[in-house]
Design an enzyme around this catalytic site. Structure first.
Site, PDB file in Angstrom:
ATOM      1  N   CYS A 113      -3.729  45.196   6.966  1.00 36.80           N
ATOM      2  CA  CYS A 113      -2.671  44.330   6.348  1.00 36.80           C
ATOM      3  C   CYS A 113      -1.005  45.354   6.623  1.00 36.80           C
ATOM      4  O   CYS A 113       0.049  44.245   6.495  1.00 36.80           O
ATOM      5  CB  CYS A 113      -2.927  44.832   5.185  1.00 36.80           C
ATOM      6  SG  CYS A 113      -3.242  46.638   4.454  1.00 36.80           S
ATOM      7  N   HIS A 431      -3.040  49.663   0.459  1.00 34.69           N
ATOM      8  CA  HIS A 431      -2.777  47.836   1.058  1.00 34.69           C
ATOM      9  C   HIS A 431      -1.210  47.387   0.892  1.00 34.69           C
ATOM     10  O   HIS A 431      -0.371  47.855  -0.038  1.00 34.69           O
ATOM     11  CB  HIS A 431      -3.506  47.246   0.061  1.00 34.69           C
ATOM     12  CG  HIS A 431      -3.463  45.765   0.446  1.00 34.69           C
ATOM     13  ND1 HIS A 431      -3.936  45.251   1.568  1.00 34.69           N
ATOM     14  CD2 HIS A 431      -3.572  44.536  -0.050  1.00 34.69           C
ATOM     15  CE1 HIS A 431      -4.010  44.134   1.929  1.00 34.69           C
ATOM     16  NE2 HIS A 431      -3.698  43.699   0.464  1.00 34.69           N
TER      17      HIS A 431
END
Length: 483
Positions: A113, A431
């Site tokens: 990510c 994230h």
């Protein structure tokens, strides 16, 4: 590396390569590109049952040249309604995104990510895409296989894939090239690829592109990355103890917003970031002394990048910890007071013209133009040639007597176009997500392969203060005027 064939429905795909150093999920992403069947819908028959996403290839038993069977249904193509008007807000969320005309999402290939969010932000810069399109093969044959060349070509191809696809793209070639050039992004922990720092990915990628696109044969503009993203700083370095003083100049590709108890707003953090202390050898004292460094912006880029310095090394836990403090940032950023005196003079005339243009839109009468020293400075700059601080100079190629095209000049005022956020307590976990403004003014949140429309008023709420997504890197685009 293994080569297999894959049968799906009535089709057979030959010579499909399996990189056994990558998890099977990456192989499924390859098949997604070939068949349109999302990885989660794929059922691939191997010895002992179905192929699992995190299986160990050495234990799966796949052999060179083996024929594999895959089952699964491809994504359906969204059909236009046969009758009656359908408004965008009435569409399902994923179809709203397609209706906005933006690019596709990126599949997460296992803790990637950080890379996906970086790519989505930089992909939003059309001038960078144009420079990559012009990038040719290297002149020297031994450069063709160089990691820098491979990463540059992979970036160009990935940008192109994002532009022409609606379904999510698997960035496998780009990831391989990135890890080949920068092995730090291939670190493993218990056989699984580790999460990495998005800022390091952003910095390393821009560094590579700045070198590749600077080649004399790459394009007419040999400093394209520097022109787009490079901020020139001029610094006064002085030692109060010895009285020594010097001036330094450097180009940086992001400004730092330092976070402390006194910093509540981006502007305050930027001011802190332009002041620092360093220890170095003093010739007059014959020993190490403390020097102060005061910097100001001397030339501006078209895209101004700011990194919030949220991570620091925590000795107790031996890892990067995160500062969660809320720091507000605006949709419109004016950096005039962070500029050097020289640059301020060059910005005066463009800023006055911008105020007049915006005033006209509001129905206000422009002030009478009076010639000032600032105007003369700008005219002198134009005559001498282009400058980052005053925009790009465009010369007429039609000969004498033909008026030259108006030049674009920077104003020191920027509009927010991208935000890269981090959610979590550590840089090595959590994230990353990209929030990107489209050319039509709409905002899209790119959470890996899930693009979601957003409201502009929600973008500035990513300022921190908790465990929610908070801005880590933000990018502004220069507001220009023609003169």
């Amino acid at each position: 590396m293994l080569t297999v064939s894959v049968k799906w429905q009535k089709e057979v795909f030959s010579n499909v390569e399996i990189d056994t150093s990558q998890p099977p999920y990456v192989f499924k992403c390859q098949l997604y590109d070939l068949t349109g069947v999302p990885p989660e819908r794929q059922k691939i028959m191997v010895k002992g049952g179905l192929l699992k996403d995190d299986a160990d290839w050495s234990k799966v038993g796949v052999k060179e040249g083996q024929k594999l069977m895959m089952m699964g249904t491809a994504d359906e193509i969204v059909k236009a309604p046969e009758k009656g008007p359908l408004f965008a807000e009435d569409l399902p969320e994923e179809e709203q995104v397609v209706d906005l005309g933006h690019s596709a999402g990126l599949l997460n290939l296992g803790n990637t990510c950080y890379m996906n969010s970086t790519v989505q932000c930089l992909h939003s810069v059309p001038e960078l895409k144009s420079a990559l399109i012009k990038y040719p093969p290297p002149v020297r044959s031994n450069d063709v296989d160089s990691p820098s060349h491979s990463l540059t070509v992979a970036t160009r191809e990935l940008f192109n894939d994002l532009d022409k696809n609606v379904k999510p793209v698997a960035p496998m070639r780009f990831l391989t090239a990135l890890r080949s050039k920068y092995p730090q992004f291939a670190q493993l922990h218990n056989g699984i690829y580790m999460q990495q720092d998005a800022e390091e990915c952003w910095t390393q990628l821009l560094f590579t592109l700045s070198l590749s696109l600077k080649s004399p044969s790459s394009s007419e503009d040999s400093e394209v990355v520097k022109r787009l993203f490079g901020t020139n700083l001029v610094s006064r370095v002085y030692c109060a103890e010895s009285g020594e003083e010097s001036t330094e100049s450097e180009t940086v590709y992001s400004l730092k917003c330092h976070i402390s108890q006194e910093v509540n707003h981006l502007h305050e953090g930027l001011k802190h970031g332009l002041k620092s202390e360093l220890e170095k050898s003093s010739p007059s004292l014959g020993r190490t002394a403390v020097y102060k460094k005061d910097s100001s912006i001397n030339d501006l880029p078209r895209y101004l990048t700011v990194q919030f310095v949220r991570f620091f090394w925590k000795r107790e836990s031996n890892q990067k910890a995160k500062i969660l403090r809320k720091v507000d940032y605006p949709l419109e950023l004016d950096v005039y007071d962070l500029c050097s005196e020289d640059l301020r003079k060059r910005l005066e005339a463009p800023r006055r013209l911008l105020r007049d243009e915006e005033g006209k839109k509001l129905g206000l009468k422009p002030k009478e133009n009076t010639s000032t020293a600032a105007d003369n400075d700008v005219k002198m700059t134009d005559a001498e040639g282009p400058s980052n601080g005053s925009g790009d100079s465009t010369k007429s190629a039609t000969g004498e007597g033909v008026p030259a095209e108006k030049e674009k000049h920077l104003t020191g005022i920027y509009d927010l176009v991208a935000v890269l956020t981090h959610k979590g307590r550590s840089a090595d976990s959590g994230h990353y997500v990209a929030w990107v403004k489209q050319e039509n003014g709409k905002w899209i949140q790119f959470d890996d392969d899930k693009p979601i429309p957003q409201r502009e008023e929600d973008i500035t709420r990513l300022s921190g203060g908790g465990d929610w997504h908070m801005a880590y890197i933000i990018m502004y685009k220069a507001r220009e005027v023609s003169m």
